[in-house]
Motif scaffolding. Structure first.
Motif, mmCIF file in Angstrom:
data_model
loop_
_atom_site.group_PDB
_atom_site.id
_atom_site.type_symbol
_atom_site.label_atom_id
_atom_site.label_comp_id
_atom_site.label_asym_id
_atom_site.label_seq_id
_atom_site.Cartn_x
_atom_site.Cartn_y
_atom_site.Cartn_z
ATOM 1 N N VAL A 48 4.405 -4.805 -1.903
ATOM 2 C CA VAL A 48 4.591 -3.367 -2.083
ATOM 3 C C VAL A 48 5.022 -2.694 -0.780
ATOM 4 O O VAL A 48 5.949 -1.872 -0.781
ATOM 5 C CB VAL A 48 3.300 -2.712 -2.632
ATOM 6 C CG1 VAL A 48 3.447 -1.200 -2.703
ATOM 7 C CG2 VAL A 48 2.949 -3.280 -3.995
ATOM 8 N N GLU A 49 4.364 -3.023 0.320
ATOM 9 C CA GLU A 49 4.655 -2.347 1.588
ATOM 10 C C GLU A 49 6.085 -2.588 2.046
ATOM 11 O O GLU A 49 6.796 -1.647 2.410
ATOM 12 C CB GLU A 49 3.658 -2.777 2.668
ATOM 13 C CG GLU A 49 2.266 -2.248 2.450
ATOM 14 C CD GLU A 49 2.207 -0.743 2.270
ATOM 15 O OE1 GLU A 49 2.823 -0.013 3.076
ATOM 16 O OE2 GLU A 49 1.560 -0.279 1.317
ATOM 17 N N LYS A 52 8.544 -0.746 -0.159
ATOM 18 C CA LYS A 52 8.737 0.668 0.179
ATOM 19 C C LYS A 52 9.797 0.822 1.266
ATOM 20 O O LYS A 52 10.659 1.704 1.172
ATOM 21 C CB LYS A 52 7.431 1.286 0.670
ATOM 22 C CG LYS A 52 6.384 1.508 -0.390
ATOM 23 C CD LYS A 52 5.183 2.166 0.264
ATOM 24 C CE LYS A 52 3.937 2.023 -0.554
ATOM 25 N NZ LYS A 52 2.765 2.611 0.114
ATOM 26 N N TYR A 69 15.786 2.306 -7.648
ATOM 27 C CA TYR A 69 14.680 3.037 -8.271
ATOM 28 C C TYR A 69 13.961 2.168 -9.303
ATOM 29 O O TYR A 69 12.738 2.151 -9.369
ATOM 30 C CB TYR A 69 15.202 4.312 -8.949
ATOM 31 C CG TYR A 69 15.826 5.292 -7.995
ATOM 32 C CD1 TYR A 69 15.047 6.241 -7.335
ATOM 33 C CD2 TYR A 69 17.193 5.281 -7.746
ATOM 34 C CE1 TYR A 69 15.614 7.157 -6.457
ATOM 35 C CE2 TYR A 69 17.773 6.190 -6.870
ATOM 36 C CZ TYR A 69 16.980 7.114 -6.226
ATOM 37 O OH TYR A 69 17.546 8.008 -5.356
ATOM 38 N N SER A 73 10.122 0.989 -8.962
ATOM 39 C CA SER A 73 9.214 1.351 -10.054
ATOM 40 C C SER A 73 8.531 0.104 -10.614
ATOM 41 O O SER A 73 7.320 0.114 -10.878
ATOM 42 C CB SER A 73 9.990 2.081 -11.150
ATOM 43 O OG SER A 73 9.147 2.382 -12.226
ATOM 44 N N TYR A 76 5.787 -1.116 -8.195
ATOM 45 C CA TYR A 76 4.573 -0.314 -8.362
ATOM 46 C C TYR A 76 3.864 -0.641 -9.672
ATOM 47 O O TYR A 76 2.639 -0.780 -9.702
ATOM 48 C CB TYR A 76 4.905 1.181 -8.320
ATOM 49 C CG TYR A 76 5.140 1.738 -6.942
ATOM 50 C CD1 TYR A 76 4.328 1.406 -5.864
ATOM 51 C CD2 TYR A 76 6.170 2.647 -6.721
ATOM 52 C CE1 TYR A 76 4.533 1.951 -4.608
ATOM 53 C CE2 TYR A 76 6.386 3.198 -5.455
ATOM 54 C CZ TYR A 76 5.564 2.838 -4.406
ATOM 55 O OH TYR A 76 5.769 3.386 -3.164
ATOM 56 N N MET A 81 0.131 0.447 -9.892
ATOM 57 C CA MET A 81 0.193 1.727 -9.169
ATOM 58 C C MET A 81 1.016 2.692 -10.023
ATOM 59 O O MET A 81 2.156 3.027 -9.705
ATOM 60 C CB MET A 81 0.809 1.504 -7.781
ATOM 61 C CG MET A 81 -0.010 0.563 -6.910
ATOM 62 S SD MET A 81 0.819 0.098 -5.367
ATOM 63 C CE MET A 81 0.721 1.629 -4.453
ATOM 64 N N LYS A 83 0.874 5.926 -10.905
ATOM 65 C CA LYS A 83 1.331 7.247 -10.432
ATOM 66 C C LYS A 83 2.559 7.100 -9.543
ATOM 67 O O LYS A 83 3.498 7.889 -9.635
ATOM 68 C CB LYS A 83 0.210 7.965 -9.686
ATOM 69 C CG LYS A 83 -0.891 8.463 -10.597
ATOM 70 C CD LYS A 83 -1.947 9.213 -9.833
ATOM 71 C CE LYS A 83 -3.048 9.656 -10.791
ATOM 72 N NZ LYS A 83 -4.111 10.403 -10.109
ATOM 73 N N ASP A 84 2.542 6.078 -8.670
ATOM 74 C CA ASP A 84 3.696 5.854 -7.802
ATOM 75 C C ASP A 84 4.917 5.435 -8.611
ATOM 76 O O ASP A 84 6.037 5.876 -8.328
ATOM 77 C CB ASP A 84 3.368 4.785 -6.746
ATOM 78 C CG ASP A 84 2.311 5.265 -5.770
ATOM 79 O OD1 ASP A 84 2.505 6.338 -5.169
ATOM 80 O OD2 ASP A 84 1.280 4.581 -5.617
ATOM 81 N N ASP A 86 5.552 6.275 -11.657
ATOM 82 C CA ASP A 86 6.037 7.477 -12.336
ATOM 83 C C ASP A 86 6.819 8.383 -11.380
ATOM 84 O O ASP A 86 7.843 8.953 -11.765
ATOM 85 C CB ASP A 86 4.859 8.244 -12.947
ATOM 86 C CG ASP A 86 5.325 9.378 -13.829
ATOM 87 O OD1 ASP A 86 6.180 9.140 -14.713
ATOM 88 O OD2 ASP A 86 4.852 10.517 -13.626
ATOM 89 N N LYS A 87 6.356 8.500 -10.136
ATOM 90 C CA LYS A 87 7.077 9.315 -9.144
ATOM 91 C C LYS A 87 8.490 8.785 -8.926
ATOM 92 O O LYS A 87 9.442 9.555 -8.824
ATOM 93 C CB LYS A 87 6.327 9.328 -7.814
ATOM 94 C CG LYS A 87 5.100 10.184 -7.793
ATOM 95 C CD LYS A 87 4.431 10.115 -6.433
ATOM 96 C CE LYS A 87 3.062 10.727 -6.463
ATOM 97 N NZ LYS A 87 2.361 10.544 -5.177
ATOM 98 N N ILE A 88 8.619 7.467 -8.849
ATOM 99 C CA ILE A 88 9.946 6.860 -8.642
ATOM 100 C C ILE A 88 10.825 7.136 -9.859
ATOM 101 O O ILE A 88 12.006 7.450 -9.713
ATOM 102 C CB ILE A 88 9.826 5.341 -8.384
ATOM 103 C CG1 ILE A 88 9.059 5.079 -7.094
ATOM 104 C CG2 ILE A 88 11.194 4.687 -8.348
ATOM 105 C CD1 ILE A 88 9.739 5.575 -5.831
#
Length: 94
Positions: A48-49, A52, A69, A73, A76, A81, A83-84, A86-88
């Motif tokens: 994940v890191e 990003k 994207y 997504s 995450y 993850m 919420k993350d 969904d943000k993407i």
């Protein structure tokens, strides 16, 4: 040239040598193909890191291309993850 470096990044990423692939990318001219390839490897290996950091590079180089994207997504989502993820997805739709 840049294509050969992108191939090396792809090979390193497929072999799970993600940090080495990132090091190589940081020492060459920015390559959307290389960063996208490493982002794909991050999805495969659940990093994940690093994902990003790759995503940031992909979006900076080509913000209109949806594959970055989708890959981020998925990274995450695979890490639960939500919420993350969904943000993407919301960023992609903008």
């Amino acid at each position: 040239g840049a294509e050969h470096y992108a191939c090396m990044v792809d090979l390193l990423g497929r072999a799970g040598h993600l940090n080495e692939a990132e090091d190589l990318l940081q020492h060459i001219q920015p390559s959307i193909v290389g960063w996208r390839s490493l982002l794909t490897a991050c999805r495969t290996y659940g990093n994940v890191e690093l994902g990003k950091r790759c995503f940031d590079q992909v979006v900076q180089l080509d913000p209109s291309h949806s594959s970055g994207y989708v890959l981020m997504s998925n990274i995450y989502a695979n890490a639960c993850m939500w919420k993350d993820a969904d943000k993407i997805e919301q960023l992609r739709k903008c």
